[in-house]
Design a protein around this motif. Structure first.
Motif, short mmCIF file in Angstrom:
data_model
loop_
_atom_site.label_atom_id
_atom_site.label_comp_id
_atom_site.label_asym_id
_atom_site.label_seq_id
_atom_site.Cartn_x
_atom_site.Cartn_y
_atom_site.Cartn_z
N SER A 14 115.66 -0.57 -28.37
CA SER A 14 114.60 0.14 -27.75
C SER A 14 114.66 1.39 -28.42
O SER A 14 115.61 2.19 -28.83
CB SER A 14 114.73 0.15 -26.35
N TRP A 17 111.81 6.76 -25.97
CA TRP A 17 110.65 7.43 -25.45
C TRP A 17 110.63 7.55 -23.86
O TRP A 17 110.06 8.32 -23.35
CB TRP A 17 109.44 6.89 -26.07
N LYS A 18 111.42 6.58 -23.28
CA LYS A 18 111.49 6.55 -21.87
C LYS A 18 111.69 7.92 -21.28
O LYS A 18 111.31 8.18 -20.03
CB LYS A 18 112.42 5.54 -21.36
N SER A 24 103.30 5.06 -18.04
CA SER A 24 103.11 3.61 -18.80
C SER A 24 101.90 2.97 -19.17
O SER A 24 101.79 2.25 -20.13
CB SER A 24 103.62 2.67 -17.35
N ASN A 26 99.91 4.37 -21.32
CA ASN A 26 100.16 4.45 -23.10
C ASN A 26 100.91 3.78 -23.80
O ASN A 26 101.13 3.86 -25.06
CB ASN A 26 100.12 5.91 -23.16
N GLN A 27 101.86 3.08 -23.05
CA GLN A 27 102.96 2.24 -23.64
C GLN A 27 102.37 1.30 -24.73
O GLN A 27 101.36 0.42 -24.25
CB GLN A 27 103.98 1.64 -22.83
N LEU A 29 104.09 -2.05 -27.08
CA LEU A 29 105.27 -2.86 -27.21
C LEU A 29 105.25 -3.46 -28.48
O LEU A 29 104.13 -4.16 -28.94
CB LEU A 29 105.40 -3.76 -26.23
N HIS A 62 106.92 9.02 -29.60
CA HIS A 62 105.54 8.13 -29.26
C HIS A 62 106.26 7.06 -28.11
O HIS A 62 107.11 6.51 -28.14
CB HIS A 62 104.86 7.67 -30.39
N PRO A 63 105.16 6.63 -27.33
CA PRO A 63 105.59 5.51 -26.30
C PRO A 63 105.44 4.33 -26.87
O PRO A 63 104.66 3.46 -26.64
CB PRO A 63 104.33 5.74 -25.19
N VAL A 64 106.42 4.04 -27.70
CA VAL A 64 106.54 2.59 -28.31
C VAL A 64 107.91 2.10 -28.13
O VAL A 64 108.89 2.82 -28.33
CB VAL A 64 106.28 2.88 -29.91
N GLU A 65 107.89 0.81 -27.58
CA GLU A 65 109.26 0.16 -27.66
C GLU A 65 109.15 -1.18 -28.47
O GLU A 65 108.31 -1.69 -28.81
CB GLU A 65 109.37 -0.26 -25.91
N PHE A 83 103.09 -3.16 -20.24
CA PHE A 83 102.39 -2.27 -21.42
C PHE A 83 101.15 -2.58 -21.61
O PHE A 83 100.42 -3.53 -21.42
CB PHE A 83 103.14 -2.75 -22.67
#
Length: 185
Positions: A14, A17-18, A24, A26-27, A29, A62-65, A83
């Motif tokens: 992971s 970004w958290k 949430s 804008n997340q 995955l 960035h909000p990327v998992e 997501f």
């Protein structure tokens, strides 16, 4: 100790970004799917790892998992519902030339289409249909990047045709994420 569940929706890797407490909504995955001991079936995991390896700074900003899973089960689908956008990267067997890269949405997939079939049990289309029928949560937007495999026999190496597709897959993942960030931003 409890046995490890390989198909768990809990991410194996992971980004950080958290800690930024981003909304949430804008997340994004990115899920690499595959069995790395079945030759070309491992392309989803290997391509996502290759994309992730070169993007430490990007992922921290960035909000990327990122998840790496042996299969994308109905439980994974429910967990991914948190997501807004989900990008799945997986091998496919549709009759295209080995190493071909195609982008699909769930609407493109049907039970009669070979692209809808997965080497990991139920197809994405079937999992979505069942989840909706049971009123289970599902992601709002799913993009599937499929890479045509040549062999799914036991082995840890990708075939040369499939390995050559990795740069195109990396570019496709990055392009989709940048587009989604513009839409969401």
């Amino acid at each position: 100790s409890a046995p490890m569940i390989l198909a768990s929706p809990v991410p194996r890797t992971s980004s950080s970004w958290k800690s930024k407490k981003l909304a949430s909504i804008n997340q994004i995955l990115v899920v690499g799917i595959g069995q790395t001991l079945r030759s070309d079936d491992g392309i989803g995991i290997k391509a996502v790892q290759a994309w992730q390896d070169g993007r430490t700074a990007f992922l921290s900003e960035h909000p990327v998992e990122v998840w790496l899973l042996p299969e994308f089960s109905i439980e994974s689908l429910q967990e991914a519902a948190q997501f807004k956008h989900v990008i799945l990267v997986d091998a496919m067997a549709s009759g295209l030339p080995a190493g071909s890269v195609r982008t699909f949405t769930p609407q493109d997939l049907s039970d009669t289409s070979p692209t809808g079939q997965s080497a990991h049990g139920w197809s994405l289309a079937e999992n979505l249909e069942l989840s909706r029928a049971l009123n289970l949560p599902v992601p709002q937007n799913i993009i599937l990047i499929g890479i045509e495999g040549k062999t799914f026999d036991m082995g840890v190496e990708l075939t040369p045709e499939v390995e050559k597709a990795i740069p195109e897959v990396i570019s496709t993942i990055q392009s989709k994420i940048e587009t989604l960030l513009k839409i969401s931003g």
